[in-house]
Scaffold this active site. Sequence first.
Site, PDB file in Angstrom:
ATOM      1  N   GLU A 191       0.863  -1.178   0.000  1.00 41.11           N
ATOM      2  CA  GLU A 191       0.000   0.000   0.000  1.00 41.11           C
ATOM      3  C   GLU A 191       0.904   1.235   0.000  1.00 41.11           C
ATOM      4  OE1 GLU A 191      -3.136   0.836  -0.357  1.00 41.11           O
ATOM      5  OE2 GLU A 191      -2.542   2.888   0.070  1.00 41.11           O
ATOM      6  N   CYS A 216      -6.123   6.136   5.370  1.00 46.01           N
ATOM      7  CA  CYS A 216      -5.880   4.832   4.753  1.00 46.01           C
ATOM      8  C   CYS A 216      -7.160   4.020   4.647  1.00 46.01           C
ATOM      9  CB  CYS A 216      -4.859   4.083   5.603  1.00 46.01           C
ATOM     10  SG  CYS A 216      -4.483   2.455   4.976  1.00 46.01           S
ATOM     11  N   CYS A 233      -6.361   0.347   7.090  1.00 45.58           N
ATOM     12  CA  CYS A 233      -6.442   0.332   8.556  1.00 45.58           C
ATOM     13  C   CYS A 233      -7.210   1.538   9.099  1.00 45.58           C
ATOM     14  CB  CYS A 233      -5.047   0.298   9.166  1.00 45.58           C
ATOM     15  SG  CYS A 233      -4.129   1.794   8.796  1.00 45.58           S
ATOM     16  N   HIS A 241      -7.102   4.162  12.910  1.00 44.64           N
ATOM     17  CA  HIS A 241      -6.995   5.631  12.960  1.00 44.64           C
ATOM     18  C   HIS A 241      -8.229   6.234  13.632  1.00 44.64           C
ATOM     19  CE1 HIS A 241      -3.262   6.174  10.808  1.00 44.64           C
ATOM     20  NE2 HIS A 241      -3.645   5.295   9.902  1.00 44.64           N
ATOM     21  N   ARG A 274      -0.566  -3.163  11.425  1.00 44.74           N
ATOM     22  CA  ARG A 274       0.876  -3.109  11.150  1.00 44.74           C
ATOM     23  C   ARG A 274       1.723  -2.646  12.326  1.00 44.74           C
ATOM     24  NH1 ARG A 274      -2.260  -2.789   7.590  1.00 44.74           N
ATOM     25  NH2 ARG A 274      -2.050  -3.792   5.580  1.00 44.74           N
ATOM     26  N   SER A 323       3.951   2.051   9.950  1.00 47.44           N
ATOM     27  CA  SER A 323       4.955   1.953   8.875  1.00 47.44           C
ATOM     28  C   SER A 323       5.973   3.088   8.943  1.00 47.44           C
ATOM     29  CB  SER A 323       4.285   1.903   7.502  1.00 47.44           C
ATOM     30  OG  SER A 323       3.558   0.691   7.380  1.00 47.44           O
ATOM     31  N   CYS A 333       2.661   0.055   4.612  1.00 43.03           N
ATOM     32  CA  CYS A 333       1.613   0.957   4.139  1.00 43.03           C
ATOM     33  C   CYS A 333       2.212   2.356   4.169  1.00 43.03           C
ATOM     34  CB  CYS A 333       0.349   0.908   4.977  1.00 43.03           C
ATOM     35  SG  CYS A 333      -0.821   2.125   4.335  1.00 43.03           S
ATOM     36  N   CYS A 363      -0.189   5.377   4.949  1.00 44.53           N
ATOM     37  CA  CYS A 363      -0.257   5.663   6.388  1.00 44.53           C
ATOM     38  C   CYS A 363       1.022   6.342   6.877  1.00 44.53           C
ATOM     39  CB  CYS A 363      -0.391   4.355   7.182  1.00 44.53           C
ATOM     40  SG  CYS A 363      -2.073   3.821   7.420  1.00 44.53           S
TER      41      CYS A 363
HETATM   42 NI1  NFE Z   1      -2.412   2.110   5.886  1.00 46.42          NI
HETATM   43 FE1  NFE Z   1      -1.863   1.342   8.937  1.00 46.42          FE
HETATM   44  C1  NFE Z   1      -1.887  -0.248   9.729  1.00 46.42           C
HETATM   45  C2  NFE Z   1      -1.833   2.358  10.443  1.00 46.42           C
HETATM   46  S1  NFE Z   1       0.083   1.535   8.758  1.00 46.42           S
HETATM   47  S2  NFE Z   1      -2.293   0.431   6.960  1.00 46.42           S
HETATM   48  O1  NFE Z   1      -1.948  -1.250  10.036  1.00 46.42           O
HETATM   49  O2  NFE Z   1      -1.869   3.018  11.310  1.00 46.42           O
HETATM   50  O3  NFE Z   1       1.474   1.609   8.880  1.00 46.42           O
END
Ligand code: NFE
Length: 495
Positions: A13, A60, A63, A67, A422, A445, A489, A492
Site C-alpha cells: 500500500e 488509509c 487500517c 486511525h 501493522r 509503517s 503501508c 499511512c
Molecule cells: Ni495504511 Fe496502517 C496499519 C496504520 S500503517 S495500513 O496497520 O496506522 O502503517
Amino acid sequence: MTRMVIDPITRIEGHLRIDTENQGGEIVDAWSRGEMFRGFEAVLTGRDPFDAPVITQRICGVCPVSHGIASCEALENAFAIEIPENARLQRNLILGANFIASHLTHFYQLSALDFIRIESLLDYRGSNSTLNHLKGWAEQEISSRKILPVAPFLPHLEGDYPKDQKWNIQALEHYLQSLEIRKESHKMAALFGGKMPHTATLVAGGVTSSVQADVVENFRTRLLRVRQFVDDVYLPDVQRAAELFPAYRRMGAGVKSYLSFGVFDENGHDFLPSGFLNEGQLHSLDLSLIREGTRYSRYRDGAPKHPSVGVTEPDPEKEGGYSWLKAPRYGGSACEVGPLARLLIAAHHNVFPLTQQLRRLGWKEAELNSVMGRHLARALETAWIARRMEEWLDRLRGGEATVSSYGPSLSGQGEGLIEAPRGALGHWIHVEKGRIRRYQCIVPSTWNFSPAGEKGDKGPVETALIGTSVARESQGLEAARVVRSFDPCIACAIH
Ligand code: NFE
C-alpha cells in the site's frame, strides 16, 4: 559495488522506493524512501476536533478503524470522556475484524505471490472456474506475446519459485478463497461500524450502533467461517511456505528492538499488552521517550520532537533528505512494530503461549526475527484474536449504553495510543478555542520504514535488508520479500 533500485515496490500500500548498494551479490547498505506527501496534519489544523475521527480514517483504506479509534481516544483523553463497556467491546470487534481482513490480504494478495510459481497455472487440471479462466488467458498470452504471468498475479519478479505443483495450485486456489473470507471480515466490521472501509459509528464517547441480538448472531456466524479458514488454511499455508523457503527463516533479521502500544482494551488492560522489548528485555512504556526526527526526511530540520509538540513543515528539496517519512525513535532506538513485536511482548507478559505454539509448529524462537517469522507471527496473531472475539461478542449487553454523554470542551491536549494491524499507532491532539491547534500521528509503517535517524542510524527495514543475498540484481526479488514481510503501508506512514 552496484546500485539496485526497486521503484515502485509493488503489491504494497502506498509509494515506496528501495535503494540498495550490493557487493558480491549481497546488500551492504539500504535506503527506504517514502515517495508521496499528503499532509493530513495540515488538513486537520483549524478544524472542529470532533471531525478528527472522520478525517483521520481517510489516511488509509486498509487500517481506517485503527486511525478512527486512536483519534477518538485522543479526544477522550483530552476531554476526560469515559466510554461504556459496550463501546469498548464493539471497538474491539470492529478492529478485530479489520485485523483479520488486513492480515489475510497481506499474506494472500500481497505477499504469497513471492512464493508461488505462477507458471503452474498452465498445468491446472482442477474445476475452479476462475483458475480455468485465468489458465485460458495465460495460454493465450503465451502463444501471442510469449509472456507470463497474467493479471491479477502481477507483477511477478523472476526468481527461485517452488517446483511443488500441489503447493503452487493450492496456494492459487487459496488466494481466491481468501477474497471471500476477507469479504466476510469486512462485513463483520460493517455490522458494528455501519460501513467499511471508513466506518460511520466511531465517535468520541463510544460507538453509535446499538447492540442488537440479530446483529450479534450475524457477526458470530461469519466469525466461525473466518476462524475455520484462518486455522485450517492460512496458518498451514504460512507453515508450508516456511518449509519451502527455509533460508527465509533466517533472512531479513531486523533491529531486535520491539515496540507495542497495546490493543483490545478489556476494561483497563489490553488483550495484547504494551511494552518495549530490547535485546530480550521487556520494559514498560515511557511515552516521554518518543521523538520524531527529520534529519534525513524532506521536512524542515530541527531537534527531534515529541509528537505532542511535533511540527510538519515540508521541505521537498532538502539536501540529504531522502524520504517523506519522518524518523521515530524510542529512547533513541529504531523499533520494529507489528504482529511479531506484539506476540513477543505478549509472550514476555505471559499472556500469549508462544513457546508452546512454536514447539507445536517446529519453530525456534530465534527464527522469528526473519521474513518467515513475521508471516508466522501475523498468522498466529490472526488466529489468537479471532478466538478472543467470540468472548467479546458474549459480553455485549443489549439495551445498555454504547456511547456516553459529555459537555462541550473548548481546550485540551490528549493522546490516543493503539495498535493497528501493522503496529504501534499514536495520535496526539491539541485543541484551543474549540479548534485543532496541532495534530500529529506516528504510524506503524513510519516506525518500520523510517529513514536514518539523527545519528545516521538505519531504520528497521533498512537494517533488515542489509546482509540479504540477491541472485538477480535486475529483479531484486529477495529484497522485495524482506520488505513485504513488514507489510508496508506508505500511505499511512507519510499521511
Ligand atoms: Ni495504511 Fe496502517 C496499519 C496504520 S500503517 S495500513 O496497520 O496506522 O502503517
